[in-house]
Design a protein around this motif. Structure first.
Motif, PDB file in Angstrom:
ATOM      1  N   CYS A 190       2.723   2.230 -12.902  1.00 14.73           N
ATOM      2  CA  CYS A 190       2.249   2.253 -14.433  1.00 14.73           C
ATOM      3  C   CYS A 190       3.650   1.321 -15.733  1.00 14.73           C
ATOM      4  O   CYS A 190       5.132   1.347 -15.670  1.00 14.73           O
ATOM      5  N   ASP A 233       0.853  14.309 -14.595  1.00 12.83           N
ATOM      6  CA  ASP A 233       1.203  14.762 -15.284  1.00 12.83           C
ATOM      7  C   ASP A 233       1.486  15.742 -15.605  1.00 12.83           C
ATOM      8  O   ASP A 233       1.792  16.830 -16.741  1.00 12.83           O
ATOM      9  N   LEU A 283       3.791  11.318  -8.202  1.00 16.43           N
ATOM     10  CA  LEU A 283       4.861   9.716  -8.940  1.00 16.43           C
ATOM     11  C   LEU A 283       3.915   8.486  -8.143  1.00 16.43           C
ATOM     12  O   LEU A 283       4.237   7.530  -8.851  1.00 16.43           O
ATOM     13  N   PHE A 308       9.757  10.222 -17.100  1.00 11.79           N
ATOM     14  CA  PHE A 308       8.968   9.439 -16.234  1.00 11.79           C
ATOM     15  C   PHE A 308       7.846   8.534 -16.626  1.00 11.79           C
ATOM     16  O   PHE A 308       7.219   7.924 -16.581  1.00 11.79           O
ATOM     17  N   SER A 309       7.255   9.970 -18.259  1.00 13.42           N
ATOM     18  CA  SER A 309       6.127   8.970 -18.401  1.00 13.42           C
ATOM     19  C   SER A 309       6.586   9.348 -19.970  1.00 13.42           C
ATOM     20  O   SER A 309       5.710  10.608 -20.920  1.00 13.42           O
ATOM     21  N   GLY A 327       1.931   6.068  -9.425  1.00 11.19           N
ATOM     22  CA  GLY A 327       2.235   5.452 -11.003  1.00 11.19           C
ATOM     23  C   GLY A 327       3.092   4.152 -11.109  1.00 11.19           C
ATOM     24  O   GLY A 327       3.522   4.183 -12.198  1.00 11.19           O
ATOM     25  N   LYS A 328       3.931   4.050  -9.858  1.00  9.61           N
ATOM     26  CA  LYS A 328       4.944   3.206  -9.661  1.00  9.61           C
ATOM     27  C   LYS A 328       4.544   2.098 -10.645  1.00  9.61           C
ATOM     28  O   LYS A 328       6.142   1.516 -11.689  1.00  9.61           O
ATOM     29  N   GLN A 357       1.795   9.493 -16.293  1.00 10.65           N
ATOM     30  CA  GLN A 357       1.527   9.855 -14.996  1.00 10.65           C
ATOM     31  C   GLN A 357       0.206  10.198 -14.603  1.00 10.65           C
ATOM     32  O   GLN A 357       0.328  11.126 -15.200  1.00 10.65           O
ATOM     33  N   TYR A 405       3.732  17.181  -9.159  1.00 14.87           N
ATOM     34  CA  TYR A 405       3.765  16.697  -9.359  1.00 14.87           C
ATOM     35  C   TYR A 405       4.993  15.130  -9.578  1.00 14.87           C
ATOM     36  O   TYR A 405       4.463  14.161  -9.424  1.00 14.87           O
ATOM     37  N   THR A 414      -5.722   9.334  -6.135  1.00 16.76           N
ATOM     38  CA  THR A 414      -5.521   9.825  -7.110  1.00 16.76           C
ATOM     39  C   THR A 414      -7.071  10.847  -8.145  1.00 16.76           C
ATOM     40  O   THR A 414      -6.879  11.141  -8.726  1.00 16.76           O
TER      41      THR A 414
END
Length: 974
Positions: A457, A466, A451, A502-503, A454-455, A463, A447, A409
């Motif tokens: 999250c 994002d 992802l 996703f977010s 952020g699995k 995410q 992007y 990250t």
């Protein structure tokens, strides 16, 4: 609920079930229980009040009020009754009645501390500052506690702040408050920090900065402990007000040595340094420089100071602080502004920014920090800067698609920061269409890759990747605005819908989707998006415009009404809520917050958005309800619209909109400017004036409609008819002037940045012809008023004029309807094309039809008695062959033509509905492969379906309203 008295009080036990029912929202049972109790104990006043609360909550306001007044006139002194009445009056929005309640209680129990403090708070709710001052002193005499004394002092300060006469504030209220505090200082009775804060506030408002400074530096200043460096901040404020630049410089220098990350002190250090240089200040030969310590007066000293701070950070083993590095860039910026060559001693801005990125590039704040100083780079260095930053981003091996991806990250955040800086430098905007499409592919790849981080999250968390998705959407918007290719817009919607899946808590995705759907004329999906944002409190004022600007203009009347209510609920509760904050501030001694709360309340009451929403809501109710469920007159009365009164604070209007709520990384030349803000406010204010005058004109028409029509001019004045006509005339001339101003504004054709303020409805209202058609219709009501006074016999010219207006209105409506022709949504060459402006024009047409029909209804009311009196004359004379007056024939022709136009409009709406329903979006071939995967196509299709469904909903609501209007037109006979 209210306090329940003492445990040993038998009444408490009796009342408890009623309290419980009210607390649980079971109001009917509370009323029943109260009735039972009152049968046994007729004198139990509290039970009566609790019953009134139950009645109030079940909508029986009048009954509740009369019951409460029965108890209030007895001037109760038991705590239970008083507390219950306070709650009831608060729910009725009648806080002024609470003051009368406690005034009576204090007279009966003059030594009660509790009742006196309740009386003080009751005055605070209604802003009776003089009475608060007296109540505070009365309380202090009974119970000599410091807080009560300072309540009285603060009430004097509030009298000064609210005084219309500034001279009175400076010569009477504030000096008196100062003397009251000085008395306590001399007697050494000052106990709390709040009291010192209040003393400081008084001295500051009196402009006694030297005295305030001495007080803060003295023993009283030692009590200022609740905020970090509160004492130093107050000293700094006074130094700046007194322009004591040596002290300001020395204090900043001293504080920065202790905490080299405090940005406000860097700014005051640089400000004071350049002030001293401009004044050629020199240090005294003997003694100390100033009370705060050594003063720095040269650029060389400042450069050395900043460089030393940076080197200090470089040597630290722990993570360095950002302040010194940014201070270096700030100093370069200021030296450049002054044309000072010493900036070279600080280093090359490019190298400094690369160094900053190396240390802080994995922090989201890096982009906002560096963005401020990008102007220090010359245009030829921008690509080099981006490449240098790229070298500091650890990416994996490039795959088949040619992209390397970050492994964690922190690397992802660094890469994202480079992309954001690249956009802020204008490098993305400089790409050609192919380059932008390649960039979108890269951003989407990053992007999707991000992802995986952020699995784990939660749904409420964003995410990590994002912002790639958001940036891809921005590049799609660039392509759409540059090429006009609507396919780019559909793909942009698809990308954002996917991001939201996703977010689901990403506010930026929702805000941009909201903006795009509104631009497409699709209001249906917007209401859910806005409510999912869960806007809190003041956000209804700052971002509510995104919703309400499009609420009424896209034909979704039920949703528009709901969205106006979102905002209005907040504004209406603001008055009550702010009073509670003020009371809490008095209780806890947060005196400096009280003027802030009052300023906040004023700011909301003068909000442009508040005035707009209130006006639009009333117009919306008239267009959808008046003459459908109730007459225009009844609707206007229910709203309490008074044509003579303008309750909008035009001279003090506040634009509280947050126009930068949507994240943007655009370069400076594409950003929102102050000129844009000014023009947007001007445009919105003129549109509000048009709508406000329209509302007041409709109210005038309603009041004109029900007035009796005596032929005698003296009686006319007696009945106030001519006054109503003159109000209508005055408002019409004001509207004419406003429309002239509006035409001048729209000629400018101001283009705002895409992510800036939405343009007002002014241009489309003028181009649709609705404003001028409505003015003609309302002007007709005045001519008819004249005919009513003159009579049919002596008015051939007037009748001809009226008939010409009838014909003119038909022509104008026909032209408006022809502007609505065309397909709102159609398929062209396997591409979906939208024309949302047709929908907005259709809404203006429907609004204008409503206005014309109200005038037609008024015309019928005027002509009906004239026709019947004519027929009576004919019968007397037995003259059947006399020709029918022109105006009566003209009216019948006119209503026939209006029926024809409404029928045409209904046919047009039906045709649009049919073609929309027949449009099979599933058959649309979306480009997969290069630009979109199959999954992305699914999200794009979903967005298209939402737009189609919204258009259908709008057309259905418009059709329903037109049908209701057609029915009322059929009933229009003379």
């Amino acid at each position: 609920m209210a306090a329940r008295g003492h445990v040993q009080d038998p009444n408490d036990r009796r009342l408890r079930p009623i309290y419980d029912y009210l607390d649980n929202g079971n109001n009917k049972m509370a009323i029943q229980q109260a009735d039972k109790l009152l049968k046994k104990h007729k004198d139990l006043h509290c039970a009566k009040v609790l019953k009134a609360i139950g009645l109030q909550r079940t909508g029986k306001q009048d009954e509740a009020f009369s019951l409460a007044q029965e108890v209030a006139t007895l001037e109760p002194t038991d705590d239970n009754s008083l507390q219950a009445l306070t709650i009831l009056y608060r729910e009725m929005h009648r806080p002024e009645l609470v003051t009368k309640l406690y005034e009576a209680a204090v007279k009966k129990v003059p030594l009660s501390e509790e009742y006196h403090s309740h009386l003080f708070m009751a005055y605070a709710r209604v802003g009776e500052y003089k009475k608060m001052q007296q109540a505070g002193m009365a309380l202090y005499k009974i119970v000599p506690k410091n807080p009560y004394y300072f309540w009285s002092v603060m009430s004097l300060v509030m009298q000064a702040i609210s005084a219309q006469d500034e001279k009175l504030a400076q010569t009477m209220f504030l000096p008196l408050a100062e003397r009251m505090v000085e008395k306590m200082v001399k007697e050494e009775k000052i106990e709390a920090e709040a009291e010192v804060q209040l003393y400081f506030m008084i001295l500051e408002r009196l402009g006694k900065c030297v005295e305030a400074l001495d007080m803060v530096r003295g023993p009283l200043g030692e009590k200022l402990t609740s905020e970090l460096r509160s004492r130093e901040n107050k000293c700094m404020m006074m130094y700046q007000r007194l322009q004591l630049w040596p002290e300001c410089n020395a204090l900043s220098y001293k504080l920065l040595l202790k905490n080299p990350d405090d940005w406000q002190f860097y700014l005051s250090y640089f400000d004071s340094l350049f002030h001293l240089m401009d004044k050629s200040w020199s240090q005294p030969e003997e003694g100390e420089h100033c009370v705060e310590g050594p003063v720095q007066t040269t650029v060389a000293e400042a450069v050395k100071f900043v460089v030393d701070r940076m080197e200090e950070q470089d040597l630290k083993e722990s993570r360095p602080l950002r302040g010194p590095y940014l201070a270096c860039l700030e100093l370069i910026h200021r030296l450049r502004q002054r044309g000072c060559p010493d900036e070279k001693d600080l280093g090359d801005p490019l190298e400094l920014m690369v160094q900053f990125f190396g240390k802080f590039g994995d922090k989201p704040c890096c982009i906002t920090d560096l963005n401020i100083y990008l102007h220090l780079l010359p245009p030829e260095q921008r690509s080099q800067f981006k490449n240098r930053l790229g070298e500091l981003v650890p990416l994996g091996e490039a795959g088949e698609d040619g992209f390397g991806f970050p492994g964690d990250t922190k690397a992802l955040q660094r890469h994202l920061c480079v992309c954001q800086l690249s956009r802020a430098l204008g490098l993305q905007h400089a790409l050609d269409t192919e380059g932008k499409l390649r960039l979108i592919t890269e951003l989407k790849a990053h992007y999707h890759h991000g992802l995986q981080f952020g699995k784990s999250c939660l749904k409420t968390e964003l995410q990590f990747s994002d912002m790639y998705c958001l940036m891809a959407a921005h590049v799609y918007i660039d392509l759409w605005t540059e090429t006009g290719d609507e396919n780019m817009l559909w793909q942009c919607l698809g990308v954002l819908e996917e991001g939201l899946s996703f977010s689901p808590s990403n506010a930026q995705f929702k805000l941009l989707l909201l903006l795009l759907f509104c631009r497409l004329g699709a209001f249906q999906p917007v209401v859910d998006l806005y409510s999912s944002l869960d806007a809190k409190h003041v956000q209804h004022d700052t971002i509510g415009y995104l919703l309400t600007r499009y609420a009424g203009s896209l034909g979704q009347f039920a949703a528009a009404s709901q969205s106006c209510n979102f905002s209005l609920r907040f504004f209406h509760s603001n008055q009550k809520d702010t009073s509670e904050y003020i009371i809490q501030a008095y209780k806890y001694g947060a005196f400096e917050k009280i003027p802030e709360f009052i300023a906040f309340r004023t700011r909301l009451n003068q909000s442009l958005h508040f005035a707009q929403v209130r006006t639009e809501r009333m117009l919306l109710d008239l267009y959808t309800e008046a003459d459908v469920t109730s007459s225009l007159e009844e609707s206007v009365k229910a709203m309490g619209v008074c044509p003579e009164e303008d309750d909008i604070p035009w001279d003090n209007m506040r634009d509280n909109r947050d126009l930068t709520v949507l994240v943007s990384w655009d370069p400076k030349d594409r950003e929102l400017t102050e000129e844009h803000r000014r023009l947007s406010l001007e445009e919105e204010s003129v549109w509000l004036k048009v709508r406000s005058l329209t509302l007041r004109l409709l109210a005038s028409l309603a009041l004109l409609g029900h007035a009796p029509s005596p032929r005698n001019s003296d009686k006319t004045n007696e009945n106030g008819i001519s006054a109503k006509s003159s109000t209508l005339q005055t408002l019409l001339s004001q509207l004419d002037q406003t429309l002239e101003t509006a035409a001048q504004i729209t000629e400018k054709q101001t283009q705002y940045p895409f992510l800036g303020p939405p343009s007002s409805r002014l241009a489309s209202a003028l181009s649709s012809g609705s404003c001028h058609c409505q003015v003609s219709a309302l002007q007709l009501s005045l001519t008819l008023r004249e005919l009513e006074t003159t009579g049919l016999d002596d008015s051939s010219e007037l009748q001809t004029q009226i008939c010409n207006t009838f014909k003119s209105l038909v022509v104008q409506l026909q032209e408006m309807l022809s502007r609505c022709k065309g397909e709102v949504l159609e398929m062209k060459d396997s591409r979906l094309k939208t024309q949302p402006s047709l929908l907005e024009t259709l809404v203006f047409f429907v609004e204008t039809v409503c206005v014309v029909l109200w005038v037609a209804s008024y015309s019928a009311n005027v002509l009906r008695p004239l026709k019947s009196s004519l027929q009576k004359k004919k019968k007397k004379k037995k003259d059947i062959n006399t020709a029918m007056p022109v105006v009566l024939c003209g009216f019948q022709e006119w209503t026939g033509s209006l029926q024809g136009i409404v029928t045409q409009a209904l046919d047009h709406v039906k045709g649009q509905e049919a073609s929309l329903t027949a449009l099979k979006l599933a058959a649309l071939t979306l480009e997969e492969g290069h630009s979109q995967t199959q999954e992305e196509c699914g999200f794009t299709r979903a967005a298209m379906d939402k737009v189609q469904s919204s258009y259908l909903g709008s057309l259905q609501e418009l059709g329903d309203l037109l049908r209701k209007r057609a029915d009322s037109l059929i009933r229009l006979k003379i």
